[in-house]
Motif scaffolding. Structure first.
Motif, PDB file in Angstrom:
ATOM      1  N   GLY A  53     -46.056 -56.175 -37.469  1.00  0.00           N
ATOM      2  CA  GLY A  53     -45.404 -56.457 -37.823  1.00  0.00           C
ATOM      3  C   GLY A  53     -44.440 -56.667 -36.959  1.00  0.00           C
ATOM      4  O   GLY A  53     -43.749 -57.067 -35.379  1.00  0.00           O
ATOM      5  N   ALA A  54     -43.071 -57.300 -37.645  1.00  0.00           N
ATOM      6  CA  ALA A  54     -41.244 -58.187 -36.858  1.00  0.00           C
ATOM      7  C   ALA A  54     -40.684 -56.593 -37.265  1.00  0.00           C
ATOM      8  O   ALA A  54     -40.745 -57.174 -38.598  1.00  0.00           O
ATOM      9  CB  ALA A  54     -41.477 -59.195 -36.722  1.00  0.00           C
ATOM     10  N   VAL A  55     -39.689 -56.548 -35.954  1.00  0.00           N
ATOM     11  CA  VAL A  55     -38.851 -56.176 -37.074  1.00  0.00           C
ATOM     12  C   VAL A  55     -37.052 -56.796 -36.486  1.00  0.00           C
ATOM     13  O   VAL A  55     -37.357 -57.025 -35.374  1.00  0.00           O
ATOM     14  CB  VAL A  55     -38.987 -54.140 -36.874  1.00  0.00           C
ATOM     15  CG1 VAL A  55     -38.437 -54.395 -35.262  1.00  0.00           C
ATOM     16  CG2 VAL A  55     -37.483 -53.178 -37.335  1.00  0.00           C
ATOM     17  N   ALA A  56     -36.518 -56.990 -37.722  1.00  0.00           N
ATOM     18  CA  ALA A  56     -35.224 -57.890 -37.386  1.00  0.00           C
ATOM     19  C   ALA A  56     -34.292 -56.447 -36.916  1.00  0.00           C
ATOM     20  O   ALA A  56     -34.363 -55.447 -37.412  1.00  0.00           O
ATOM     21  CB  ALA A  56     -34.902 -58.377 -38.439  1.00  0.00           C
ATOM     22  N   ASN A  57     -33.166 -57.512 -36.302  1.00  0.00           N
ATOM     23  CA  ASN A  57     -32.407 -56.227 -35.479  1.00  0.00           C
ATOM     24  C   ASN A  57     -31.500 -56.347 -37.034  1.00  0.00           C
ATOM     25  O   ASN A  57     -30.942 -56.523 -38.027  1.00  0.00           O
ATOM     26  CB  ASN A  57     -31.280 -56.998 -34.334  1.00  0.00           C
ATOM     27  CG  ASN A  57     -30.187 -56.975 -33.825  1.00  0.00           C
ATOM     28  OD1 ASN A  57     -30.182 -54.663 -34.191  1.00  0.00           O
ATOM     29  ND2 ASN A  57     -29.639 -56.787 -32.755  1.00  0.00           N
TER      30      ASN A  57
ATOM     31  N   LEU B 105     -44.724 -56.486 -42.103  1.00  0.00           N
ATOM     32  CA  LEU B 105     -45.498 -55.768 -41.690  1.00  0.00           C
ATOM     33  C   LEU B 105     -46.570 -56.763 -41.681  1.00  0.00           C
ATOM     34  O   LEU B 105     -46.659 -57.135 -42.988  1.00  0.00           O
ATOM     35  CB  LEU B 105     -46.063 -54.627 -42.237  1.00  0.00           C
ATOM     36  CG  LEU B 105     -45.512 -53.576 -41.949  1.00  0.00           C
ATOM     37  CD1 LEU B 105     -45.472 -52.014 -42.344  1.00  0.00           C
ATOM     38  CD2 LEU B 105     -45.266 -52.891 -40.054  1.00  0.00           C
ATOM     39  N   THR B 106     -47.661 -57.480 -40.786  1.00  0.00           N
ATOM     40  CA  THR B 106     -48.607 -58.076 -40.748  1.00  0.00           C
ATOM     41  C   THR B 106     -49.693 -57.491 -41.944  1.00  0.00           C
ATOM     42  O   THR B 106     -50.534 -56.754 -41.006  1.00  0.00           O
ATOM     43  CB  THR B 106     -48.931 -58.547 -39.399  1.00  0.00           C
ATOM     44  OG1 THR B 106     -47.630 -59.254 -38.926  1.00  0.00           O
ATOM     45  CG2 THR B 106     -49.286 -59.889 -39.991  1.00  0.00           C
TER      46      THR B 106
ATOM     47  N   VAL C 220     -50.615 -61.114 -33.497  1.00  0.00           N
ATOM     48  CA  VAL C 220     -49.053 -60.518 -32.643  1.00  0.00           C
ATOM     49  C   VAL C 220     -48.437 -61.525 -32.428  1.00  0.00           C
ATOM     50  O   VAL C 220     -47.330 -61.637 -31.726  1.00  0.00           O
ATOM     51  CB  VAL C 220     -50.206 -60.493 -30.552  1.00  0.00           C
ATOM     52  CG1 VAL C 220     -50.766 -59.352 -31.142  1.00  0.00           C
ATOM     53  CG2 VAL C 220     -50.416 -61.917 -30.651  1.00  0.00           C
ATOM     54  N   ILE C 221     -48.652 -62.734 -32.927  1.00  0.00           N
ATOM     55  CA  ILE C 221     -47.586 -63.657 -32.949  1.00  0.00           C
ATOM     56  C   ILE C 221     -46.628 -63.277 -33.597  1.00  0.00           C
ATOM     57  O   ILE C 221     -46.405 -63.538 -35.037  1.00  0.00           O
ATOM     58  CB  ILE C 221     -48.097 -65.385 -33.612  1.00  0.00           C
ATOM     59  CG1 ILE C 221     -49.633 -65.416 -32.764  1.00  0.00           C
ATOM     60  CG2 ILE C 221     -46.662 -66.149 -33.638  1.00  0.00           C
ATOM     61  CD1 ILE C 221     -50.065 -66.696 -33.707  1.00  0.00           C
ATOM     62  N   GLY C 222     -45.044 -63.511 -32.869  1.00  0.00           N
ATOM     63  CA  GLY C 222     -44.284 -63.212 -33.304  1.00  0.00           C
ATOM     64  C   GLY C 222     -43.420 -61.158 -33.669  1.00  0.00           C
ATOM     65  O   GLY C 222     -42.478 -60.927 -33.994  1.00  0.00           O
ATOM     66  N   ALA C 223     -45.035 -60.744 -33.530  1.00  0.00           N
ATOM     67  CA  ALA C 223     -45.224 -59.016 -34.108  1.00  0.00           C
ATOM     68  C   ALA C 223     -43.702 -59.000 -32.470  1.00  0.00           C
ATOM     69  O   ALA C 223     -44.106 -58.847 -31.201  1.00  0.00           O
ATOM     70  CB  ALA C 223     -46.105 -58.800 -33.925  1.00  0.00           C
TER      71      ALA C 223
END
Length: 417
Positions: free
Chosen positions: A356-360, A371-372, A381-384
């Motif tokens: 996933g990608a967690v934002a500030n 979460l992807t 994994v792209i952007g994760a």
């Protein structure tokens, strides 16, 4: 054929951890200790600094032990210069001064070192602008590290800074946990090795470019272990067993990927299940088929061939075992609680590995994570910048629910707090 062993994620992690036991300890030169974990306490055998020295370029003055105030006469006779080099220097008496460089030893009798920007010089006379406090700009012997002080306790990682401090104290060797030697075998007759920098290989129907070996090599290195051998092996049992023997002769741990599923040509499963390696199914997706054991006395962990499943399996079972065996404490990466920005349908009873990608987030607020949940490949994994092992009895998680994520490299801003 008997049914495969069924294990929970925790049960299989315990099997792998026991299989990859603690490494031996060794006393190594300081230059060879990078990234290793100390196996004993490091104690200073001398002090730091070893002698009183100047913290600035300026003038060492002898005021007879008095504190000079601004309204007193503060003129001194300049009688020489001290550089940052070995030498013998006589005691300085009241009213005298020496030009002194940063790091140079401070002779007896010196009460303070005045920075050159606060001094007016006229030939061999200097005048100080302002008061002079005792010990001004003098680094006292032992003020950084007293003789006998503990520098690092058992379990500390040998960083560049710690190595530099040891060198400054004359510590030339340290006792550390040995780094594990790891071999990686990717199996599958369909795999084709790519060649960086060359024209794209024209793949035949059914061929795919191998990716697991390089992925696992990076993952192993990030744990602090050393990859000593990699190979791509066909589905021929004789070839595979030969490759296992070669890998086992070089490594403490052999990791295989592929060949442990439920097909008719799963070479790892058919070759190792009667040679000391137990194959099992684990309540995790991706990464249901797993295996672990010993082949010719060497620890072996078998992973699925699907790249995302291999990555999930490494994170769940191999990374924690490798790090613990080499003396590391914990995962080495920060975790945080983040709130979902979308709904997720879960699988109660099955642990899900999700990138996933967690934002500030502003200080004091809860970060938000995306979460992807679509797709099964490494494109996730792209952007994760994080991942989670989702384990819940609830059939659905809603937006705003909290999950624990492990933050990897590239996380934005101050997330690793």
């Amino acid at each position: 054929m008997s049914a495969p062993i069924a294990r929970s994620v925790a049960e299989h992690a315990a099997v792998v951890a026991e299989l990859i036991g603690p490494t031996v300890t060794a006393t190594v030169p300081l230059c060879g200790s990078r990234g290793s974990v100390t196996a004993s306490t490091i104690v200073a055998g001398t002090r730091l600094p070893r002698f009183d020295n100047s913290a600035v370029d300026g003038f060492a003055v002898a005021a007879g032990g008095r504190r000079l105030t601004v309204d007193e006469r503060q003129e001194f006779e300049l009688v020489g210069q001290i550089n940052a080099e070995p030498g013998e220097y006589p005691r300085l008496v009241a009213g005298l001064a020496l030009r002194i460089m940063t790091g140079a030893p401070v002779p007896d009798g010196v009460d303070a070192v005045v920075a050159q920007e606060h001094v007016t010089r006229d030939g061999d006379r200097i005048r100080i602008a302002g008061g002079i406090a005792p010990s001004l700009n003098i680094r006292a012997a032992g003020e950084e590290v007293p003789d006998g002080a503990v520098i690092a306790r058992r379990g500390a990682v040998m960083t560049a800074g710690l190595a530099g401090l040891c060198a400054a104290l004359g510590i030339n060797t340290v006792e550390v946990y040995a780094k594990l030697r790891v071999a990686i075998l990717s199996t599958g007759s369909e795999l084709v090795e790519g060649s960086a920098g060359s024209p794209r290989h024209e793949l035949r129907p059914g061929e795919i470019l191998a990716s697991n070996a390089i992925m696992l090599t990076h993952a192993v290195a990030e744990c602090g272990a050393t990859v000593v051998h990699t190979a791509t092996v066909s589905d021929d049992p004789e070839d595979f067993l030969d490759a296992m023997t070669r890998a086992g002769a070089l490594a403490d741990v052999v990791i295989t990927s592929g060949g442990i599923g439920f097909g008719d040509h799963d070479v790892v499963k058919s070759s190792l299940r009667d040679r000391g390696v137990d194959l099992c199914i684990v309540n995790m997706r991706p990464g249901r088929p797993q295996g672990a054991g010993r082949f010719e006395g060497v620890a072996v962990v078998t992973l699925p061939g699907n790249p995302l499943a291999a990555l999930a399996s490494f994170e769940a079972f191999i990374r924690p075992a490798l790090r613990t065996a080499m003396g590391f404490s914990g995962d080495g990466r920060p975790t945080l609680r983040a709130q979902l920005n979308h709904t997720i349908d879960t699988r109660p009873g099955t642990v899900r590995f999700i990138l996933g990608a967690v934002a500030n987030a502003p200080s004091g607020s809860v970060p938000v994570v995306d979460l992807t949940t679509t797709g099964r490949g490494l494109s996730a994994v792209i952007g994760a910048n994080c991942f989670t092992f989702l384990d819940t009895d609830r059939p659905r998680l809603a937006a705003g629910d909290l999950v624990t994520v492990t933050v990897e490299g590239g996380a934005p801003g101050d997330l690793a707090r």
